[in-house]
Design a protein around this motif. Structure first.
Motif, mmCIF file in Angstrom:
data_model
loop_
_atom_site.group_PDB
_atom_site.id
_atom_site.type_symbol
_atom_site.label_atom_id
_atom_site.label_comp_id
_atom_site.label_asym_id
_atom_site.label_seq_id
_atom_site.Cartn_x
_atom_site.Cartn_y
_atom_site.Cartn_z
ATOM 1 N N VAL A 1 0.844 -1.203 0.000
ATOM 2 C CA VAL A 1 0.000 0.000 0.000
ATOM 3 C C VAL A 1 0.873 1.243 0.000
ATOM 4 C CG1 VAL A 1 -1.610 1.348 1.374
ATOM 5 C CG2 VAL A 1 -1.953 -1.069 1.131
ATOM 6 N N LEU B 1 -4.855 -2.276 0.156
ATOM 7 C CA LEU B 1 -5.448 -1.894 1.436
ATOM 8 C C LEU B 1 -6.582 -2.845 1.802
ATOM 9 C CD1 LEU B 1 -5.169 0.313 3.573
ATOM 10 C CD2 LEU B 1 -6.941 1.554 2.437
ATOM 11 N N VAL C 1 -6.371 -7.696 9.093
ATOM 12 C CA VAL C 1 -6.625 -7.161 10.429
ATOM 13 C C VAL C 1 -7.902 -7.769 11.003
ATOM 14 C CG1 VAL C 1 -7.132 -5.070 11.704
ATOM 15 C CG2 VAL C 1 -5.360 -5.059 10.035
ATOM 16 N N GLN D 1 -15.240 -4.209 11.597
ATOM 17 C CA GLN D 1 -14.109 -3.863 10.733
ATOM 18 C C GLN D 1 -14.435 -4.174 9.283
ATOM 19 O OE1 GLN D 1 -10.798 -3.034 11.512
ATOM 20 N NE2 GLN D 1 -9.729 -3.615 9.635
ATOM 21 N N ILE E 1 -17.493 -1.725 8.110
ATOM 22 C CA ILE E 1 -17.209 -0.300 7.973
ATOM 23 C C ILE E 1 -16.009 -0.054 7.072
ATOM 24 C CG2 ILE E 1 -16.553 1.769 9.210
ATOM 25 C CD1 ILE E 1 -18.324 1.017 11.403
ATOM 26 N N TYR E 2 -14.883 -0.752 7.364
ATOM 27 C CA TYR E 2 -13.697 -0.466 6.564
ATOM 28 C C TYR E 2 -13.850 -0.947 5.137
ATOM 29 C CZ TYR E 2 -10.394 1.575 9.746
ATOM 30 O OH TYR E 2 -9.744 2.440 10.567
ATOM 31 N N ILE F 1 -15.399 2.553 4.002
ATOM 32 C CA ILE F 1 -14.263 3.461 3.838
ATOM 33 C C ILE F 1 -13.504 3.150 2.560
ATOM 34 C CG2 ILE F 1 -12.067 4.141 4.843
ATOM 35 C CD1 ILE F 1 -13.260 3.918 7.526
ATOM 36 N N LEU G 1 -15.377 4.275 -0.373
ATOM 37 C CA LEU G 1 -15.293 5.731 -0.457
ATOM 38 C C LEU G 1 -13.954 6.165 -1.038
ATOM 39 C CD1 LEU G 1 -17.359 7.815 0.504
ATOM 40 C CD2 LEU G 1 -15.951 8.164 2.481
ATOM 41 N N LEU G 2 -12.877 5.494 -0.576
ATOM 42 C CA LEU G 2 -11.544 5.826 -1.094
ATOM 43 C C LEU G 2 -11.462 5.556 -2.587
ATOM 44 C CD1 LEU G 2 -9.004 4.533 1.556
ATOM 45 C CD2 LEU G 2 -9.228 6.818 0.705
ATOM 46 N N LEU H 1 -20.602 11.939 14.618
ATOM 47 C CA LEU H 1 -20.917 11.375 13.310
ATOM 48 C C LEU H 1 -21.908 12.249 12.569
ATOM 49 C CD1 LEU H 1 -21.193 7.527 13.517
ATOM 50 C CD2 LEU H 1 -19.808 8.876 12.027
ATOM 51 N N LEU I 1 -4.369 9.443 2.876
ATOM 52 C CA LEU I 1 -5.531 8.885 3.571
ATOM 53 C C LEU I 1 -5.339 7.412 3.871
ATOM 54 C CD1 LEU I 1 -8.513 10.516 1.764
ATOM 55 C CD2 LEU I 1 -7.718 10.876 4.043
ATOM 56 N N MET I 2 -4.787 6.684 2.900
ATOM 57 C CA MET I 2 -4.559 5.256 3.138
ATOM 58 C C MET I 2 -3.565 5.057 4.269
ATOM 59 S SD MET I 2 -4.432 3.761 -0.653
ATOM 60 C CE MET I 2 -5.583 4.340 -1.853
ATOM 61 N N GLU J 1 -5.404 5.424 7.459
ATOM 62 C CA GLU J 1 -6.194 4.217 7.777
ATOM 63 C C GLU J 1 -5.303 3.120 8.333
ATOM 64 O OE1 GLU J 1 -9.283 4.430 7.629
ATOM 65 O OE2 GLU J 1 -9.493 6.211 6.411
ATOM 66 N N LEU J 2 -4.094 2.981 7.750
ATOM 67 C CA LEU J 2 -3.169 1.950 8.241
ATOM 68 C C LEU J 2 -2.777 2.214 9.684
ATOM 69 C CD1 LEU J 2 -0.679 1.233 5.355
ATOM 70 C CD2 LEU J 2 -2.483 -0.189 6.217
ATOM 71 N N LEU K 1 -4.446 3.905 11.971
ATOM 72 C CA LEU K 1 -5.583 3.653 12.862
ATOM 73 C C LEU K 1 -5.791 2.163 13.066
ATOM 74 C CD1 LEU K 1 -8.043 6.354 11.594
ATOM 75 C CD2 LEU K 1 -6.911 6.281 13.756
ATOM 76 N N ASN K 2 -5.571 1.391 11.983
ATOM 77 C CA ASN K 2 -5.743 -0.056 12.099
ATOM 78 C C ASN K 2 -4.723 -0.659 13.033
ATOM 79 O OD1 ASN K 2 -7.669 -1.793 10.731
ATOM 80 N ND2 ASN K 2 -7.296 -0.404 9.046
ATOM 81 N N ILE L 1 -12.744 2.958 15.085
ATOM 82 C CA ILE L 1 -13.280 2.640 13.755
ATOM 83 C C ILE L 1 -14.310 3.691 13.340
ATOM 84 C CG2 ILE L 1 -14.662 0.989 12.456
ATOM 85 C CD1 ILE L 1 -13.306 -1.209 13.914
ATOM 86 N N ALA M 1 -12.639 6.802 12.363
ATOM 87 C CA ALA M 1 -12.015 6.670 11.053
ATOM 88 C C ALA M 1 -13.043 6.847 9.945
ATOM 89 C CB ALA M 1 -11.338 5.315 10.936
ATOM 90 N N ALA M 2 -14.258 6.333 10.177
ATOM 91 C CA ALA M 2 -15.300 6.492 9.165
ATOM 92 C C ALA M 2 -15.638 7.969 8.983
ATOM 93 C CB ALA M 2 -16.540 5.703 9.571
ATOM 94 N N ALA N 1 -12.864 9.707 7.166
ATOM 95 C CA ALA N 1 -12.802 9.400 5.738
ATOM 96 C C ALA N 1 -13.845 10.195 4.966
ATOM 97 C CB ALA N 1 -12.999 7.907 5.523
#
Lengths: 162, 72
Positions: free
Chosen positions: A22, A35, A42, A58, A61-62, A66, A69-70, A149, B3-4, B7-8, B10-11, B38, B41-42, B45
């Motif tokens: 990444v 990613l 993870v 995880q 959401i991720y 996310i 979105l990315l 949020l 941004l990536m 995220e890394l 935070l993970n 998490i 992070a949302a 993002a």
């Protein structure tokens, strides 16, 4: 070396390896897809640590939100023909020194700490405990994060409309 | 790209939280903290994507080395 260890090292390898890609790959779309593998790794580690609810969150959401979105942002803001991005390596010597100092101190701390572990108990599921904790001890944080949020949602919407 | 990286980071923090919650004597608090991370992070993002889209509208690229003004 039990089966647990083997699975752990497999997931750790997936996570660290794809995290490396990444950061180093120059094509940003490939980075986004690596990613994905990192996030899956993870999530697998969370399952191994018997945090089943966190693992599911995880993934949802991720990976579900996310990462999409990315990718959405990448596709919107790049012409596919010129997705190459310049990753500058101007500050490589100071950053290498900083990383070495950080890694050295972390390893030092890790080796010098007297780790206390409780005997592992097999938990059936962490969802119930998490829910009780969330609505009793951490209810203020829960409300705050809800408000945050909401603010983030409104802010993102109004910023994107301008 | 940045941004990536976020995220890394935070993970990795999340892995630490959950691992200490598993092997230490803290109950489920660590897992709950990971959950909050998490969620943060949302939110981050979403905001960052809005900012990136605005920057793209202004500069027609998102290479952060070439973006040097906040306002035109």
């Amino acid at each position: 070396m039990t089966v647990y260890d083997i699975i752990f090292y497999l997931f750790a390898l997936i996570t660290v390896g794809s995290a490396f890609f990444v950061v180093t790959l120059r094509n940003i779309v490939y980075s986004a897809f690596f990613l994905l593998f990192t996030l899956f790794g993870v999530a697998g580690l969370f399952v191994l640590l018997s945090a089943d609810f966190i693992a599911v969150v995880q993934l949802v959401i991720y990976v579900g939100a996310i990462l999409v979105l990315l990718l959405f942002g990448v596709m919107l803001t790049h012409n596919i023909t010129q997705v190459q991005i310049k990753t500058g390596t101007l500050q490589i010597i100071p950053s290498a020194i900083a990383v070495l100092i950080l890694a050295f101190s972390l390893i030092k701390i890790f080796l010098n700490t007297n780790w206390k572990t409780v005997p592992l108990t097999v938990q059936s599921s962490s969802v119930e405990g998490l829910g009780v904790l969330l609505l009793n001890q951490y209810s203020v944080v829960f409300e705050l994060i809800g408000i945050l949020l909401l603010i983030a949602l409104i802010g993102a919407a109004s910023m994107a409309r301008r | 790209m940045v941004l990536m990286g976020i995220e890394l980071i935070l993970n990795s923090a999340n892995i630490n939280f959950v691992a200490f919650a598993r092997y230490g004597n803290f109950g489920n608090s660590g897992q709950l903290t990971a959950l909050f991370v998490i969620i943060l992070a949302a939110a981050e993002a979403a905001i960052a994507m809005a900012i990136v889209l605005n920057i793209y509208k202004m500069f027609t690229n998102i290479n952060i080395d070439e973006i040097d003004t906040l306002k035109d």
